[in-house]
Design an enzyme around this catalytic site. Structure first.
Site, mmCIF file in Angstrom:
data_model
loop_
_atom_site.group_PDB
_atom_site.id
_atom_site.type_symbol
_atom_site.label_atom_id
_atom_site.label_comp_id
_atom_site.label_asym_id
_atom_site.label_seq_id
_atom_site.Cartn_x
_atom_site.Cartn_y
_atom_site.Cartn_z
ATOM 1 N N CYS A 2 11.352 6.287 -5.815
ATOM 2 C CA CYS A 2 12.472 6.026 -4.920
ATOM 3 C C CYS A 2 12.512 7.184 -3.938
ATOM 4 C CB CYS A 2 13.791 6.042 -5.692
ATOM 5 S SG CYS A 2 13.824 4.894 -7.073
ATOM 6 N N GLY A 101 12.418 8.310 -10.553
ATOM 7 C CA GLY A 101 11.551 8.547 -11.710
ATOM 8 C C GLY A 101 12.047 7.775 -12.917
ATOM 9 N N GLU A 483 -12.400 -1.300 0.437
ATOM 10 C CA GLU A 483 -11.207 -0.855 1.168
ATOM 11 C C GLU A 483 -10.759 -1.917 2.185
ATOM 12 O OE1 GLU A 483 -8.945 1.075 0.787
ATOM 13 O OE2 GLU A 483 -8.058 1.489 2.728
ATOM 14 N N LYS A 487 -7.049 -3.732 2.219
ATOM 15 C CA LYS A 487 -6.181 -3.806 3.403
ATOM 16 C C LYS A 487 -5.756 -5.241 3.643
ATOM 17 C CE LYS A 487 -5.274 -0.521 3.718
ATOM 18 N NZ LYS A 487 -5.637 0.462 2.830
ATOM 19 N N GLU A 490 -3.217 -6.503 0.899
ATOM 20 C CA GLU A 490 -1.937 -5.777 0.909
ATOM 21 C C GLU A 490 -0.973 -6.316 1.951
ATOM 22 O OE1 GLU A 490 -2.122 -1.127 0.111
ATOM 23 O OE2 GLU A 490 -3.522 -1.681 1.678
ATOM 24 N N HIS A 506 -23.517 -14.271 -8.883
ATOM 25 C CA HIS A 506 -23.277 -14.336 -10.333
ATOM 26 C C HIS A 506 -21.894 -14.869 -10.665
ATOM 27 C CE1 HIS A 506 -27.095 -12.470 -11.118
ATOM 28 N NE2 HIS A 506 -26.801 -11.475 -10.289
#
Ligand code: G6P
Length: 610
Positions: A2, A101, A483, A487, A490, A506
């Site tokens: 947070c 936390g 990567e 992207k 996300e 495969h």
């Protein structure tokens, strides 16, 4: 995870808190709230949803007062809702807390409090802290907080205030980040520096196990067991405007375009004029003989940083001739890995606060490994845990989807390979000088690649009607594919997978049908023909193929439906320009779908809980 804020001073607290929370929203954004003290009473306002809702609420019904605390939440215990939003108060409403936390023993504490007659209004672990502080309170908020946290276990940061002592805030750091900003007659508390940078550049970093007592006159730091701590102030030189959007519709696009500058910063002062083969890293000091004796390198990270680690593996193994293991930090921390004193552990983390990465780093240290941190955040926990340090210097990264931090991690890895390779004797002066010369071209190369954005934007339309996308490549191209795929998923929410080009046949090939977009990264000369074969396999299933290839590749147009070009660089450096079109592709696909690109659903910038 947070974002937390605190303010004490002569000004109205609520607008300052809300402004700080806006800059912290990347840490979580499923509810927000403030508690402000007008000198006699604490008033709490909080709401589920993004900060804008809280802000509207405060516009309609302002809360006067010149001290207060604030919070933007990413749910861990208890679903996003008004009642689970922070701040939480004790039953009398005199004590309010915000918390980032996890309190691991909160259930036991809650049962104890319930048995003593307490009632709770939320499902959060945080609310028990308000009760504990109230239980311990006998007129001194510092002492009450100290005694309360002695009973709580976990990794967290906590900020507490009370209407019984207006103008005083007490905060504790147990692993989760916390900084204090010292202004003139006013003091700020925040989860990170950019949240308060436009108020002050004098920053005091609170360390693990420390408690800070804040009034408008200043901040007094102690260890949790009461020993006074003297901490030098950090003078922050970042430009506050760097943390703003600067004219772009989204931070992500701004940060993609900042990459040439970011790479320049990463290289600045580290390459010596007149000594073309030498790299200087001020905070990397291997003991004599260490590099030569090195028996293994462990690279550990999560998310995008892990993908930077995949590049490190290829680069380090190639240039250092030493085995390199790349391990997800959340896996490594629960393994019994063969890490020992002969190894170097490279922990990569933009924030330097990712809980899993920190845990893996601690494990490596416990086992006697030397720990090197590659991180973007000055003063982050990881940076202060490591033996050696490489700051990536990307500047503040706000968009959840990492771009410039990733690219500077790659550049940092090349610099490290140069230092280690020279010390190990596996990289001769000529090869080192060639690599350095290549690095110097990267800002320009990235700039040139960015100039082709319109071509990529035009391509994005071809992805929009699809539910599945695949990215393939071999060697370093595979690392880039991983990567690029992350992207895409996300921010566009299109299902996307990356795999080594040879693996496709495969299993995944069964999913490729007419029109399925397949992105092929093709920069590695040694395996070029092999990847072309994989491209042919998907073409044969009538996939829609997009290749990322060098400008001078005259072959590729015969094979792929569309080609995205990047300037020619040495193959080893290709991940730097090759990621740019994939970042832009993901961005424009997501933008066309109207998504909240900077804050994708369910994700957060920095995951400081397990
Ligand atoms: C989160 C972010 C990712 C990031 C990962 C690791 O999941 O959403 O973008 O790559 O954490 O973060 P770090 O700060 O350790 O690089």
């Amino acid at each position: 995870m947070c974002g937390i804020m605190g303010y004490v001073g002569p000004r109205e607290a609520a607008p300052i808190l809300v402004d700080g929370l806006r800059r912290l929203e990347y840490r979580g954004y499923d509810s927000a709230g403030v508690a402000v003290c007008d000198g006699r009473h604490l008033v709490v306002r909080k709401a589920e949803g993004k900060l804008a809702r809280l802000s509207e609420m405060l516009d309609v019904d302002p809360v006067p007062g010149s001290s207060g605390i604030g919070h933007t939440r990413w749910a861990t215990h208890g679903a996003p809702s008004d009642h689970n939003a922070h701040p939480h108060t004790d039953p009398s409403g005199e004590i309010a807390v915000v918390h980032n936390g996890i309190i691991e023993n909160f259930l036991a504490l809650k049962e104890e409090l319930l048995a003593a007659g307490a009632t709770f209004t939320s499902e959060t672990d945080s609310e028990v802290l308000a009760h504990l502080v109230a239980q311990e309170y006998d007129g001194d908020l510092l002492e009450a907080t100290r005694r309360a946290v002695a009973r709580a276990k976990g990794a967290y940061a906590l900020v507490v205030t009370s209407s019984r002592e207006p103008g005083r805030i007490v905060a504790v750091r147990m692993i989760s980040p916390l900084v204090v900003g010292l202004g003139k007659g006013e003091v700020f508390l925040a989860s990170d520096i950019p949240a308060i940078l436009h108020h002050t550049r004098d920053i005091m970093v609170v360390d693990n196990g420390e408690i800070v007592d804040v009034t408008a006159d200043g901040a007094h730091l102690q260890t949790i067991d009461g020993r006074p701590v003297q901490r030098d102030l950090l003078q922050i030189t970042w430009d506050a405007a760097q943390a703003e959007r600067g004219g772009y519709p989204h931070f992500m696009l701004k940060e993609i375009h900042e990459q040439p500058q970011a790479v320049t910063e990463t290289l600045t002062g580290r390459l010596l004029d007149g000594e073309p083969e030498t790299v200087v890293l001020d905070d990397v000091h291997f003991p004599p003989g260490f590099a030569r004796a090195l028996d293994r390198i462990w690279v550990t990270a999560c998310g995008t940083a892990l993908h930077a680690g995949l590049v490190a593996k290829e680069v380090f193994e190639g240039l250092l001739r030493v085995p390199v293991e790349v391990a997800y930090a959340h896996e490594l921390r629960y393994r019994d890995p063969l890490i020992g004193p002969g190894s170097l552990t490279v922990a990569i983390s933009q924030s330097g606060e990712t809980a899993d990465t920190l845990a893996a780093a601690y494990l490596a240290k416990e086992r006697g490994s030397r720990l090197l941190a590659v991180t973007n955040v000055v003063g982050s926990t990881l940076s202060r845990t490591a033996d050696d340090l490489l700051y990536t210097r990307a500047g503040p990264e706000i968009a959840v989807a990492s771009t410039k931090a990733y690219m500077t991690m790659l550049v940092g890895e090349y610099l490290l390979a140069l230092v280690l390779g020279r010390e190990r004797g596996t990289l001769d002066a000529t090869a080192a000088a060639a690599l350095v010369a290549g690095l110097r071209t990267l800002p320009r190369v990235v700039e040139e690649t960015l100039a082709r954005e319109e071509d990529i934007k035009a391509l994005a339309a071809g992805f929009n009607g699809h539910d599945h996308v695949y990215f393939i490549g071999r060697g370093l191209d595979y690392a880039v594919a991983m990567e690029g795929s992350l992207k895409m998923k996300e921010i566009s929410y299109i299902h996307s997978e990356a795999m080594p080009a040879g693996e496709l046949k495969h299993g995944t090939l069964a999913l490729v049908t007419e029109g399925t977009p397949v992105v092929v990264v093709l920069t590695q000369t040694a395996v070029y023909d092999k990847t072309i074969s994989a491209l042919q396999e998907v073409k044969a299933r009538r996939a829609f193929t997009v290749a990322v290839a060098y400008d001078d590749d005259t072959e590729i147009a015969k094979h792929a439906d569309r080609v995205v070009r990047i300037p020619r660089v040495p193959d080893l450096l290709a991940p730097v320009p090759a990621i740019v079109p994939l970042q832009l592709l993901a961005y424009h696909v997501a933008a066309a779908r109207g998504h909240d690109i900077d804050q994708p659903r369910n994700l957060a910038k920095s995951v400081t809980v397990e």
